[in-house]
Enzyme design. Structure first.
Site, PDB file in Angstrom:
ATOM      1  N   HIS A 108       0.702  -0.865   0.203  1.00 21.70           N
ATOM      2  CA  HIS A 108      -0.226  -0.446   0.287  1.00 21.70           C
ATOM      3  C   HIS A 108       1.419   1.252  -0.487  1.00 21.70           C
ATOM      4  O   HIS A 108       0.799   2.406  -0.768  1.00 21.70           O
ATOM      5  CB  HIS A 108      -1.141  -0.038   1.250  1.00 21.70           C
ATOM      6  CG  HIS A 108      -1.871  -0.631   1.082  1.00 21.70           C
ATOM      7  ND1 HIS A 108      -1.839  -1.894   2.455  1.00 21.70           N
ATOM      8  CD2 HIS A 108      -3.575  -1.472   0.998  1.00 21.70           C
ATOM      9  CE1 HIS A 108      -2.968  -2.132   2.447  1.00 21.70           C
ATOM     10  NE2 HIS A 108      -3.380  -2.282   1.398  1.00 21.70           N
ATOM     11  N   LYS A 139     -17.838  -5.594   9.737  1.00 23.00           N
ATOM     12  CA  LYS A 139     -16.338  -5.418   9.715  1.00 23.00           C
ATOM     13  C   LYS A 139     -16.116  -5.590  10.726  1.00 23.00           C
ATOM     14  O   LYS A 139     -15.786  -4.259   9.921  1.00 23.00           O
ATOM     15  CB  LYS A 139     -15.934  -6.128   7.583  1.00 23.00           C
ATOM     16  CG  LYS A 139     -15.475  -6.585   7.176  1.00 23.00           C
ATOM     17  CD  LYS A 139     -15.181  -6.085   6.339  1.00 23.00           C
ATOM     18  CE  LYS A 139     -13.342  -7.958   6.251  1.00 23.00           C
ATOM     19  NZ  LYS A 139     -13.303  -7.174   4.475  1.00 23.00           N
ATOM     20  N   ARG A 160      -2.139  -5.702  -8.172  1.00 23.88           N
ATOM     21  CA  ARG A 160      -1.017  -7.435  -7.956  1.00 23.88           C
ATOM     22  C   ARG A 160      -0.658  -8.256  -8.929  1.00 23.88           C
ATOM     23  O   ARG A 160      -0.052  -8.803  -9.397  1.00 23.88           O
ATOM     24  CB  ARG A 160      -1.152  -7.493  -6.675  1.00 23.88           C
ATOM     25  CG  ARG A 160      -0.974  -7.050  -5.457  1.00 23.88           C
ATOM     26  CD  ARG A 160      -1.485  -7.709  -4.094  1.00 23.88           C
ATOM     27  NE  ARG A 160      -3.307  -7.861  -4.751  1.00 23.88           N
ATOM     28  CZ  ARG A 160      -4.117  -8.160  -3.672  1.00 23.88           C
ATOM     29  NH1 ARG A 160      -3.308  -8.228  -1.926  1.00 23.88           N
ATOM     30  NH2 ARG A 160      -5.456  -8.151  -3.883  1.00 23.88           N
ATOM     31  N   SER A 168      -3.792  -7.551   3.292  1.00 30.57           N
ATOM     32  CA  SER A 168      -3.301  -7.195   4.774  1.00 30.57           C
ATOM     33  C   SER A 168      -4.132  -8.549   5.263  1.00 30.57           C
ATOM     34  O   SER A 168      -3.813  -8.566   6.034  1.00 30.57           O
ATOM     35  CB  SER A 168      -4.406  -6.045   4.511  1.00 30.57           C
ATOM     36  OG  SER A 168      -3.745  -5.167   4.007  1.00 30.57           O
TER      37      SER A 168
END
Length: 160
Positions: free
Chosen positions: A17, A41, A90, A127
């Site tokens: 990030h 969440k 990615r 993460s």
């Protein structure tokens, strides 16, 4: 003034990030880091903790502003007159989803999305993976900024 936003949950922010934010900060006058609020969440870190960590690790860039948001990213952009979203990719699998989001955002508001290829060093990094490895005692010190590593160590050693 050229503005862009790097959105995400950043729970926690990783070196991947940080690499995307650093690269965006060289291209734009102001880069907003928009930390998503998802009330359904429960993150490892609260939104406020994530904001504090991101501010700490991006302070040296000099042109990064960190804010929380919930709702549509395009509304965040409209309110701040941000014409561009910067996203790291990615792998090809990221592209499928991100392209749909980019097209929807552009259709809703005209906001453009710029895709930045991730540094190959971080192409596997997320993460979620960092949290999982750290939870089981794995060494993630090379995957996150030092302040984040310290916060992870503290959070994961506290008894529940």
């Amino acid at each position: 003034m050229r503005r862009a936003v790097c959105p995400g949950s950043f729970d926690p922010i990783t070196n991947g990030h940080l690499d995307i934010i650093a690269r965006a900060s060289k291209l734009y006058d102001v880069v907003y880091v928009a930390v998503m609020i998802n009330k359904s969440k429960r993150g490892l870190f609260s939104v406020e903790e994530r904001i504090d960590l991101i501010r700490e690790v991006t302070e040296s860039f000099g042109n990064v502003q960190v804010e929380a948001f919930h709702g549509l990213l395009v509304d965040f952009c409209k309110e701040r007159e941000i014409p561009a979203i910067v996203k790291g990719l990615r792998a090809v699998s990221d592209f499928d989803y991100e392209l749909q989001m980019a097209q929807m955002n552009n259709g809703l508001s005209g906001v453009e999305t710029l895709f930045v290829p991730t540094n190959p060093t971080y192409s596997f990094l997320s993460s979620s993976l960092v949290k999982e490895v750290a939870t089981w005692g794995g060494d993630v010190s090379h995957l996150v900024p030092e302040a984040v590593h310290a916060a992870l160590a503290e959070r994961l050693t506290k008894p529940e």
